[in-house]
Design an enzyme around this catalytic site. Structure first.
Site, short mmCIF file in Angstrom:
data_model
loop_
_atom_site.label_atom_id
_atom_site.label_comp_id
_atom_site.label_asym_id
_atom_site.label_seq_id
_atom_site.Cartn_x
_atom_site.Cartn_y
_atom_site.Cartn_z
N LYS A 125 -31.90 -0.49 -11.20
CA LYS A 125 -32.46 0.85 -11.01
C LYS A 125 -31.55 1.87 -11.64
O LYS A 125 -30.36 1.54 -11.78
CB LYS A 125 -32.69 1.17 -9.53
CG LYS A 125 -31.53 0.93 -8.58
CD LYS A 125 -30.18 1.51 -8.83
CE LYS A 125 -29.99 2.99 -8.81
NZ LYS A 125 -28.56 3.38 -9.10
N TYR A 175 -32.47 6.51 -4.07
CA TYR A 175 -32.49 5.73 -2.82
C TYR A 175 -33.21 6.50 -1.72
O TYR A 175 -33.93 5.93 -0.91
CB TYR A 175 -31.06 5.40 -2.36
CG TYR A 175 -30.40 4.35 -3.22
CD1 TYR A 175 -30.70 3.00 -3.06
CD2 TYR A 175 -29.48 4.70 -4.19
CE1 TYR A 175 -30.10 2.03 -3.84
CE2 TYR A 175 -28.87 3.74 -4.98
CZ TYR A 175 -29.19 2.41 -4.81
OH TYR A 175 -28.59 1.46 -5.60
P1 NAD Z 1 -20.64 0.34 -15.60
O1 NAD Z 1 -20.34 1.42 -16.57
O2 NAD Z 1 -19.51 -0.20 -14.79
O3 NAD Z 1 -21.34 -0.88 -16.33
C1 NAD Z 1 -22.16 -0.72 -17.45
C2 NAD Z 1 -21.86 -1.82 -18.45
O4 NAD Z 1 -22.66 -1.55 -19.61
C3 NAD Z 1 -20.39 -1.82 -18.91
O5 NAD Z 1 -19.92 -3.14 -18.95
C4 NAD Z 1 -20.46 -1.23 -20.31
O6 NAD Z 1 -19.45 -1.74 -21.18
C5 NAD Z 1 -21.84 -1.69 -20.77
N1 NAD Z 1 -22.38 -0.92 -21.87
C6 NAD Z 1 -22.98 -1.45 -22.94
N2 NAD Z 1 -23.33 -0.50 -23.82
C7 NAD Z 1 -22.94 0.67 -23.28
C8 NAD Z 1 -23.02 2.01 -23.73
N3 NAD Z 1 -23.62 2.34 -24.89
N4 NAD Z 1 -22.52 2.96 -22.94
C9 NAD Z 1 -21.96 2.66 -21.76
N5 NAD Z 1 -21.86 1.40 -21.28
C10 NAD Z 1 -22.34 0.40 -22.04
O7 NAD Z 1 -21.79 0.89 -14.64
P2 NAD Z 1 -22.35 0.25 -13.30
O8 NAD Z 1 -21.98 1.12 -12.17
O9 NAD Z 1 -22.00 -1.19 -13.24
O10 NAD Z 1 -23.94 0.43 -13.52
C11 NAD Z 1 -24.70 -0.41 -14.34
C12 NAD Z 1 -26.16 -0.40 -13.88
O11 NAD Z 1 -26.24 -0.85 -12.56
C13 NAD Z 1 -26.83 0.97 -13.90
O12 NAD Z 1 -28.19 0.82 -14.21
C14 NAD Z 1 -26.69 1.44 -12.46
O13 NAD Z 1 -27.67 2.38 -12.08
C15 NAD Z 1 -26.86 0.13 -11.74
N6 NAD Z 1 -26.19 0.13 -10.43
C16 NAD Z 1 -26.90 -0.30 -9.39
C17 NAD Z 1 -26.33 -0.32 -8.14
C18 NAD Z 1 -27.13 -0.82 -6.98
O14 NAD Z 1 -26.65 -0.72 -5.87
N7 NAD Z 1 -28.28 -1.43 -7.21
C19 NAD Z 1 -25.02 0.11 -7.96
C20 NAD Z 1 -24.29 0.54 -9.07
C21 NAD Z 1 -24.90 0.54 -10.31
#
Ligand code: NAD
Length: 383
Positions: free
Chosen positions: A145, A234
């Site tokens: 999401k 949420y």
């Molecule tokens: P994050 O930045 O830690 O992870 C994102 C990943 O995407 C990284 O490994 C990054 O290197 C990669 N990536 C690839 N191309 C990229 C670009 N062009 N720019 C930036 N990053 C790039 O973020 P996160 O917190 O892990 O979030 C990732 C996803 O998960 C999002 O969609 C977020 O909304 C979702 N999320 C969901 C929950 C949940 O509880 N369901 C919690 C946190 C995050």
């Protein structure tokens, strides 16, 4: 006689599982008891293979560890732009090095029978591209999401998966979390009386300069918006699963300090109200500049039910209040991440529509856009 490979025995199991599901549908639940998949011992070769796309904070800290508790899902491939990180995680999770992909050679995953499902954990602005590429590669898709950054992109994702004949599920983990499921059941049973109103709050302090995982969250192109897209969703999603209804009208107000560099492109605080057909009114808040809050309260004419936190990763807390006072029902914590992953696998194995399909993500994004419009115009927006 040729001995069967792990892939052969896995395929055989999947066929058996499919047949069991079909037999259940025809002959009813008792017929399936003797061969019920949940009564079997599961080994890793019999689980569906998931490719994790994006090895960031959420993937590494929550989702990848949760696979250890899954009955039907396991990690078989990794997709990352950082080869060293991917190789290290591959060793940790027992993923073969040949199943480590970059974003450039990701499309060749189509030739990898060890991957059944592609799980997209990238910033939202990349969800559409990778969902479409995964569907074209003949893989089912589980996508984080918010589903995408526009209604049109959500529609493209649904169409791509439909065209490929593949499942699409949006990872709304709270809809697999025991306290939330218990709250839904109590409201449905009428334990609160007639449902009248809901309040829901989600907030935290976004720190793009301190946390690598926060940088994209304040960039419109990658995040789609600010707190509403990331955490206010949420509050929004909860009002829909608690009422079991779709809102018909929204109002909203936004405040973002444009001198704060975090809020040059995306919103900080946004408050919104939703009117539901039964008359339930929901009042929701979403903010990127307060201390952490993840709670909701549903008010009926006989009682209210509070979850605080409601949408955390662990340690939820329920309170019910009525004319006789307050009580805290005992509810068993469960791993919502593993439940969500297993649900995706079961939908593929049993050819079922996921509980949170692409259409569920699209409904939220439509409402998010209506909320932004209401905030921008100061008018009620019918949806
Ligand atoms: P994050 O930045 O830690 O992870 C994102 C990943 O995407 C990284 O490994 C990054 O290197 C990669 N990536 C690839 N191309 C990229 C670009 N062009 N720019 C930036 N990053 C790039 O973020 P996160 O917190 O892990 O979030 C990732 C996803 O998960 C999002 O969609 C977020 O909304 C979702 N999320 C969901 C929950 C949940 O509880 N369901 C919690 C946190 C995050």
């Amino acid at each position: 006689m040729s001995s069967s490979s792990p892939t052969d025995s896995r395929r055989q199991f999947l066929r058996q599982f499919g047949l069991t599901a079909a037999a259940t549908a025809v002959a009813g639940p008792t017929a399936a008891l003797a061969t019920s998949p949940s009564a079997m011992q599961y080994d890793d070769q019999q689980k569906l293979g998931f490719a994790i796309v994006g090895l960031g904070k959420f993937a590494q800290q929550q989702m990848m560890p949760a696979f250890k508790e899954c009955k039907h899902a396991r990690i078989t491939a990794l997709v990352s732009g950082s080869p060293d990180k991917a190789r290290k995680l591959a060793r940790e999770y027992g993923v073969e090095e040949k199943n480590v992909y970059s974003y450039d050679n990701f499309d060749s995953i189509k030739d990898n029978p060890a991957v059944d499902v592609v799980y997209i954990v990238l910033p939202p602005g990349l969800h559409t591209e990778y969902t479409i590429r995964a569907a074209k590669a003949g893989k089912h898709v589980l996508c984080e999401k918010p589903m995408a950054t526009s209604v049109a992109d959500c529609q493209k994702m649904i169409e791509a998966c439909e065209k490929a004949g593949k499942k699409l599920m949006i990872a709304y983990r709270a809809q697999f979390e025991p306290f939330n499921l218990d709250a839904i059941a109590r409201i449905k049973k009428g334990e609160l009386g007639k449902l009248r109103q809901i309040t829901a709050d989600h907030g935290r302090s976004v720190k793009p300069t301190e946390e690598p995982a926060e940088a994209w969250r304040v960039q419109k192109k990658l995040a789609g918006g600010g707190s509403l897209m990331d955490i206010g969703i949420y509050s929004l999603n909860a009002t829909r699963y608690l009422t079991g209804e779709e809102p018909v009208e929204v109002t909203a107000q936004e405040f973002s300090d444009k001198s704060d560099p975090r809020f040059k492109e995306v919103e900080d605080t946004i408050h919104f109200t939703l009117r539901f057909p039964s008359g339930v009114l929901a009042s929701c808040t979403s903010s990127y500049s307060i201390q952490e809050v993840k709670r909701f309260r549903a008010f009926g004419d006989k009682a209210w039910l509070d979850l605080d936190p409601a949408t955390d990763y662990y340690e939820h807390h329920m309170t019910i209040g009525d004319k006789d006072g307050k009580r805290q029902p005992k509810i068993k914590e469960g791993n919502q991440f593993a439940a969500e992953l297993d649900h995706m696998a079961e939908c593929v194995l049993q050819n079922k529509t996921p509980k949170t399909p692409g259409e569920e993500g699209l409904k939220d994004i439509r409402l998010v856009m209506a909320i932004y419009e209401a905030a921008r115009t100061g008018k009620r927006v019918k949806v």
